[in-house]
Design an enzyme around this catalytic site. Structure first.
Site, PDB file in Angstrom:
ATOM      1  N   GLU A 106       0.829  -1.211   0.000  1.00 33.83           N
ATOM      2  CA  GLU A 106       0.000   0.000   0.000  1.00 33.83           C
ATOM      3  C   GLU A 106       0.862   1.259   0.000  1.00 33.83           C
ATOM      4  OE1 GLU A 106      -2.706  -0.597   3.281  1.00 33.83           O
ATOM      5  OE2 GLU A 106      -4.007  -1.863   2.069  1.00 33.83           O
ATOM      6  N   GLU A 127      -5.316  -8.835  -0.398  1.00 35.55           N
ATOM      7  CA  GLU A 127      -5.921  -8.621   0.925  1.00 35.55           C
ATOM      8  C   GLU A 127      -7.412  -8.417   0.769  1.00 35.55           C
ATOM      9  OE1 GLU A 127      -4.414  -5.777   3.736  1.00 35.55           O
ATOM     10  OE2 GLU A 127      -2.345  -6.058   3.051  1.00 35.55           O
TER      11      GLU A 127
END
Ligand code: BG6
Length: 491
Positions: A191, A386
């Protein structure tokens, strides 16, 4: 109706990150990482993400004085460091084809700027990969998932310093060389966009160390260094492991306009662009024009070195990986609207969606929308690395854990994922559910916000036996994988 199932080569599995699962924070020659210094504040408000994540120099000083693990939960994690054999065996029992995990930089280079790697740290991951490969599980490895060594914050100001690019390069060369016969799939930074929302864990940045520089300037400069480092990592990886595949990783925040008022639609477009600008940079190898306009309009000047643009252009990523948990709404004005928590953001509530106990809005259709958007935008294979539901689980008197709510969450998300693949033509390499074994939450540092198919007996203060117990969802996921998704349509 014809039988529905996932593509034959689809990689089913689960995901964790060293900083949240490993523990053993001072064992095997490991150095202290930024995450080891992040304490929880269960006494304040676990849902107040900002308060939980404000870290000052004083907080770090306090953290470094103590070996306490009860207030610093990432120091114990789920004790994967000592349980990895048992854990991987359970992953294999579920039928995992892939295990996404990260290497803790501070296990390999304890201070980040060391000249030589720590052999014991390298051996630990050799053992973990061997254990995976023994069961035919492909490791998918994140090079950096909230684990910069704290020394890099204290002596270099984290990723704001150009020197980190060089340190990271050496780290990447070291791990690619060592694991070249064991790891094919790599992700550079987890991220990368999260630098904006939690600059400390992502970039090792502490605001009070920059009294004379605009904070936004610091954040974007640090991010530039990560973009260059990520491109260099892709180059190194391809040179050392020619058959490797390297991905970027973005937080897929999906926004809908709260109404069809053009100003709300415009706001959602702006919010989506604010999400995409980072993956645009990593996929197209250059800053998108709208990010450059933002820099110009906000007086942000990125200091580049000669060759940065070329490196970024020449080494874009091979595939696009992302996390997806929820969607939210955008509105031009927040007045009178309900606002709720989300994955490190707060956003306008969607009246058509239920939420998790932490306020994250559950939206399987949003996953399909996200996959289609990313596929159309990048024309690269996707990897969902995820997704999952954070919930409080109860162990019944007979020792079982009935997490039907988690099964329900996955069921609808898997069907949406298959719709995107089958009906919308999206190429998706695989799926790894987040926290396949319970671990420490990033945003709240709670153990009790559980994501796993496997329960770990440990509370928010690290007390417990750390015994592993398969939940009801464990047996359900096993059937889904075994049938390559066919089981989803049998009930
Ligand atoms: C992702 C992070 O954004 O969300 C993970 O990559 C994190 O590290 C996950 O754990 C879930 O968020 P949380 O705050 O519930 O742990």
């Amino acid at each position: 109706m014809a039988t529905r199932r996932f593509p034959k080569e689809f990689l089913w599995g689960g995901a964790t990150a060293a900083n949240q699962v490993e523990g053993g924070f001072k064992e095997g020659g490991k150095g202290i990482s930024v995450s080891d210094c992040a304490r929880h504040h269960l006494d304040i408000d676990v849902q107040d993400y900002k308060k939980q994540n404000e870290i000052t120099s004083k907080d770090i000083e306090e953290a470094l004085k103590t070996n306490d693990e009860s207030l610093y939960p990432k120091r114990h994690g789920s004790d994967f460091y000592h349980h990895y054999k048992e854990d991987i065996k359970m992953f294999a029992e579920m039928g995992f084809k892939v295990y996404r995990m990260s290497i803790a930089w501070s296990r390999i280079f304890p201070n980040g700027d060391d000249k030589e790697p720590n052999e014991e740290g390298l051996e630990f991951y050799d053992n973990v990969f061997d254990e995976c490969l023994k069961y035919g599980i492909e490791p998918l490895v994140t090079m950096s998932h909230y684990e910069p060594p704290i020394n890099l914050t204290l002596n270099y100001d984290g990723w704001y310093s150009r020197e980190l690019v060089g340190f990271f390069e050496l780290y990447v060369k070291t791990i690619c060389t060592r694991y070249k016969n064991k790891v094919k799939y790599w992700l550079t930074f987890n991220e990368v966009d999260s630098m904006i929302r939690h600059p400390y864990t992502t970039g090792g940045l502490v605001e009070d160390r920059f009294p004379n520089i605009k904070w936004e300037q610091v954040i974007f400069q640090a991010m530039h260094h990560q973009f260059v480092a990520s491109a260099l990592a892709t180059k190194i990886c391809h040179e050392i492991i020619p058959e490797s595949s390297v991905g970027c990783m973005l937080t897929k925040l999906t926004y809908y306009p709260h109404t069809c008022k053009p100003k709300d639609v415009l706001q959602s477009q702006q919010d989506m662009r604010a999400t995409y600008c980072y993956s645009d940079t990593q996929v197209f190898g250059e800053y998108p024009s709208y990010l450059l306009s933002k820099f110009k309009n906000n007086g942000i000047v990125i200091k580049k070195e000669y060759g940065d643009d070329t490196i970024m252009k020449e080494y874009p990523v091979d595939f696009v990986s992302f996390s997806y948990y929820m969607s939210s709404c955008s509105a031009a004005s927040l007045e009178g609207l309900d606002v709720t928590d989300g994955n490190t953001i707060t956003a306008v509530k969607n009246p058509y969606l239920p939420s998790s106990e932490w306020g994250w809005q559950i939206d399987p259709t949003g996953l399909r929308i996200s996959m289609v958007d990313l596929c159309d935008r990048y024309r690269k294979p996707l990897f969902i690395v995820e997704n999952g539901l954070g919930a409080k689980d109860e162990v019944a008197e007979d020792g079982t854990i009935d997490d039907q709510y988690r099964i329900d969450y996955f069921d609808v998300h898997f069907k949406a994922m298959l719709d995107a693949i089958e009906y919308d033509g999206v190429e998706c390499l695989g799926y790894t559910s987040w926290g396949c074994i319970d671990l420490i939450s990033e945003s709240t540092k709670q153990m009790s916000k559980r994501y796993g198919f496997i329960y770990v007996d440990c509370d928010d203060y690290g007390k417990g036996t750390y015994k592993r117990i398969p939940k009801k969802s464990f047996y359900w996921y096993k059937k889904v994988i075994e049938s390559n998704g066919e089981y989803l349509f049998k009930n």
